[in-house]
Enzyme design. Sequence first.
Site, mmCIF file in Angstrom:
data_model
loop_
_atom_site.group_PDB
_atom_site.id
_atom_site.type_symbol
_atom_site.label_atom_id
_atom_site.label_comp_id
_atom_site.label_asym_id
_atom_site.label_seq_id
_atom_site.Cartn_x
_atom_site.Cartn_y
_atom_site.Cartn_z
ATOM 1 C CG ASP A 151 4.381 -2.280 -3.493
ATOM 2 O OD1 ASP A 151 3.907 -2.131 -2.351
ATOM 3 O OD2 ASP A 151 4.551 -1.331 -4.284
ATOM 4 C CB SER A 152 4.868 -4.126 2.005
ATOM 5 O OG SER A 152 3.762 -5.005 1.971
ATOM 6 C CD GLU A 197 0.921 3.518 3.553
ATOM 7 O OE1 GLU A 197 0.570 2.881 2.534
ATOM 8 O OE2 GLU A 197 2.007 3.327 4.144
ATOM 9 C CD GLU A 244 1.973 2.642 -3.894
ATOM 10 O OE1 GLU A 244 2.701 3.638 -4.080
ATOM 11 O OE2 GLU A 244 2.284 1.704 -3.131
ATOM 12 C CG ASP A 303 0.435 -3.414 -4.047
ATOM 13 O OD1 ASP A 303 -0.431 -2.662 -4.527
ATOM 14 O OD2 ASP A 303 1.118 -3.128 -3.046
ATOM 15 C CE LYS A 336 -2.264 -1.693 -2.147
ATOM 16 N NZ LYS A 336 -1.237 -0.677 -2.486
HETATM 17 O O1 KIV Z 1 2.253 -2.999 -0.074
HETATM 18 C C1 KIV Z 1 1.529 -2.927 0.929
HETATM 19 O O2 KIV Z 1 1.708 -3.649 1.909
HETATM 20 C C2 KIV Z 1 0.471 -1.930 0.944
HETATM 21 C C3 KIV Z 1 -0.341 -1.800 2.184
HETATM 22 C C4 KIV Z 1 0.420 -1.109 3.229
HETATM 23 C C5 KIV Z 1 -1.636 -1.159 1.937
HETATM 24 O O3 KIV Z 1 0.291 -1.246 -0.016
#
Ligand code: KIV
Length: 312
Positions: free
Chosen positions: A61-62, A199, A132, A100, A130
């Site tokens: 989600d970055s 992280e 969080e 994500d 993924k």
């Molecule tokens: O969204 C993302 O890029 C991440 C990574 C930094 C693990 O969660």
Amino acid sequence: MSSGSRQQTDAQPPPVRKQVTVTRLAEMKDAGEPIVMVTAYDFPSAQVAEDVGVDIVLVGDSAANCVLGYDSTVPVGMEEMTMLASAVRRGLKTPLLVGDLPFGSYESSNELAIASAQAMVKQAGCDAVKLEGGGASVDRARAIIGAGIPVMGHVGLTPQTATALGGMKAQGRTAEKAIKVAEDAIALDRAGCFSIVIEAVPQAVSEMIADRLNAPTIGIGAGNSTAGQVLVLHDLTGINTGHVAKFVKRYSDVRSEMKRGLAAYAEEVRSGAFPGPEHVYSVEPSELDELRRRLNPEDIESSYSWDWEPLP
Ligand code: KIV
């Protein structure tokens, strides 16, 4: 035999890379073989990750910050994430593709979490998802795994809830706070997550946590005791500008190279140097003569049935 033909005879076909699975990742951890993970948000980046042979590609989600221009990961939604993940899927064959789950797509109920995870798999073609944090996320992870979708956990600095953590800063720097990170990681591990991202946690703390987990850990700003490492593609290649976290290493300066190319193009368009003769198509002179004879706007206008606006 000439060296040319010898090269041909001796040439080996490129090694066939095996599909990376969650089982393979566990084997890599056991064998002490470092796991390479990177983010990607589009088709060409996915192709590069494929060519380089990384093990896991995360459509993080970055993407919110890196490609969509938001100032945090919070606003990005499922529609945007599945669109980006589908593009990445089309560029990948062998790495495990993880999507994500964005903020708001899984927290409130197991049903929502399963539906969002299914969309990542069904619509976007991800192999796993993924999510969080610990707490309720552990239940969500268990529910998604129960629905047959592998889940990667993410502890320590969790950007979706960074405000509650006091901002985008290192976590687990006191014993009390480190225990909380460890509890989240252990709970996700016992819930059946196939891997856990740690992280922005001190190396000594992440080492103690990793030692207590079955699943391979992937570190980002967590030192080198984890089973693998992940970095954001735009940070490591230098596409991003501005401040980057302490744990980022820049391996290239793609943004400068893009700027150099684009500035040279703009310069050549303005000077008339581009396009050059090598960039234009040719046409037979006889065809041009014929065109000249026939290119009469009035004839063309009369061959169409609609009313033409008179030219100004
Ligand atoms: O969204 C993302 O890029 C991440 C990574 C930094 C693990 O969660």
